[in-house]
Write an enzyme that holds these catalytic residues in place. Structure first.
Site, PDB file in Angstrom:
ATOM      1  N   GLU A 363      -7.258  -4.811 -44.684  1.00 53.53           N
ATOM      2  CA  GLU A 363      -8.194  -4.805 -45.820  1.00 53.53           C
ATOM      3  C   GLU A 363      -8.056  -3.543 -46.674  1.00 53.53           C
ATOM      4  O   GLU A 363      -9.021  -3.024 -47.220  1.00 53.53           O
ATOM      5  CB  GLU A 363      -9.633  -4.995 -45.333  1.00 53.53           C
ATOM      6  CG  GLU A 363      -9.860  -6.369 -44.720  1.00 53.53           C
ATOM      7  CD  GLU A 363     -11.313  -6.633 -44.380  1.00 53.53           C
ATOM      8  OE1 GLU A 363     -12.182  -6.270 -45.187  1.00 53.53           O
ATOM      9  OE2 GLU A 363     -11.559  -7.207 -43.300  1.00 53.53           O
ATOM     10  N   GLU A 367      -4.079   4.812 -47.178  1.00 50.23           N
ATOM     11  CA  GLU A 367      -3.424   5.330 -48.384  1.00 50.23           C
ATOM     12  C   GLU A 367      -3.927   4.618 -49.641  1.00 50.23           C
ATOM     13  O   GLU A 367      -4.110   5.243 -50.694  1.00 50.23           O
ATOM     14  CB  GLU A 367      -1.906   5.180 -48.253  1.00 50.23           C
ATOM     15  CG  GLU A 367      -1.277   6.070 -47.188  1.00 50.23           C
ATOM     16  CD  GLU A 367      -1.520   5.595 -45.767  1.00 50.23           C
ATOM     17  OE1 GLU A 367      -1.273   6.378 -44.833  1.00 50.23           O
ATOM     18  OE2 GLU A 367      -1.977   4.428 -45.569  1.00 50.23           O
TER      19      GLU A 367
END
Length: 379
Positions: A363, A367
């Site tokens: 999800e 990053e």
């Protein structure tokens, strides 16, 4: 210890869910097969009304089209603290069914969601592909016109509850040249001709697999929302669930912290309880602080969502980022304090160690969350 002062009703909910998870759901989870859908677990969650809390009003035909984000977070945290399998089962049902709840027609909602809420139907969210993960808009599953419907051809990967789901919310490309604006969403029954797939063997014991679409026919009435507006359907679901991934992480962190506090108080070393060692006490303090800070961010993001505040992307991303990274630290630290015994198969911390890694990826990887946060600073 709670970041926000919960209401009496919210406290009662978390305590009740905790009791149900400990007394009934955890034994059912332990009796299940790792990596497979646990239908007895889902049925028990349905019988206790836990799944129905995801879909307010569906059982009476008066759907509100969305649960409160705060309640979703409380459910996921309370379950994760006692049984990560039960938490994951609830979350995957919500993730797979919410595109229908939020964007489906009344007859689509009526067909599928009461069965999901009762634990009789298994839902799946089919967005990710082998070459389209973080860049979800790059998906390539083709939806080609076929009379008044479409035929789906391609592959999905890392799909919740695949290949055992009773239906899939599928995101496919109806316009090959339009990027995120050329994606449509469909609800596809799991027994549809041409739909296959297999299980994936993961470190974390989740039911995750692949879906292969070999000219799978979908009808006009199985379109969710508007044609070529499916990317927005997916994002609406993920926007709601992103803070609650942080709640899942907080629940795991709290379970690890609880285990570490108990163990270090009982374990004798160097002439006294292990907790008397300053480095151990300071580690516990850091674990507790990060867990509570994560809880604060999660509750704040959920409360802002429920209040209808604008530009919530950055806050939701902060909640998911910090909570999942904090949980990784807390679980790892708990393992270190326990020593080799925590690495034995079947130990709570061995289980949490395998579970805690995935939420930093799915999800929206950490990053990606940092990118969302950075962009929100300039909004």
């Amino acid at each position: 210890m709670n970041a926000f002062a919960l209401t009496a009703e919210q406290r009662e909910l978390t305590e009740s869910v905790g009791r149900i998870a400990t007394e009934e759901l955890r034994p059912l989870a332990e009796a299940g097969t790792e990596g497979a859908v646990n239908r007895p677990l889902l049925k028990a969650m349905g019988s206790h009304g836990l799944l129905a809390r995801l879909f307010p009003g569906v059982d009476s035909g008066q759907s509100t089209r969305q649960a409160a984000a705060m309640e979703l977070c409380l459910l996921r945290e309370a379950l994760a603290r006692r049984s990560t399998e039960a938490e994951t089962a609830l979350a995957l049902q919500g993730l797979g069914a919410y595109p229908i709840l939020q964007s489906g027609m009344d007859d689509q909602v009526a067909r599928w969601l009461p069965a999901v809420a009762s634990g009789d139907a298994v839902a799946a969210f089919a967005l990710t592909e082998p070459d389209a993960g973080s860049d979800a808009a790059a998906l390539r599953l083709a939806a080609e016109r076929d009379g008044d419907g479409w035929r789906l051809t391609g592959e999905k990967m890392w799909i919740s509850n695949a290949p055992e789901a009773d239906f899939y919310t599928v995101f496919a490309r109806t316009d090959p040249d339009a990027g995120s604006r050329g994606v449509s969403a469909f609800v596809v029954p799991g027994d549809r001709a041409g739909l296959g797939g297999g299980h994936l063997d993961l470190v974390s014991p989740h039911p995750i697999g692949t879906c292969v679409f070999d000219g799978v026919r979908v009808h006009r009435e199985e379109l969710l929302g508007e044609e070529n507006r499916g990317f927005a359907v997916a994002m609406r679901t993920l926007d709601l669930f992103r803070p609650s991934v942080g709640a899942f992480a907080v629940g795991m962190a709290q379970a690890a912290l609880d285990a570490a506090v108990e163990y270090t108080a009982e374990r004798e070393a160097f002439g006294g309880p292990l907790v008397k060692q300053q480095t151990v006490a300071h580690t516990l303090a850091e674990m507790a602080t990060r867990t509570e800070a994560a809880r604060l961010l999660v509750y704040a993001a959920a409360s802002a969502y429920d209040a209808g505040e604008q530009n919530l992307g950055g806050r939701a991303a902060m909640a998911k980022l910090f909570a999942t990274e904090a949980a990784q630290y807390v679980v790892d630290s708990a393992v270190q304090l326990h020593g080799a015994r925590a690495l034995r198969r079947g130990h709570l911390l061995e289980h949490l160690y395998r579970e805690v890694r995935a939420p930093r990826i799915y999800e929206g990887a950490s990053e990606i969350q940092r990118t969302i946060i950075a962009r929100s600073l300039r909004a």
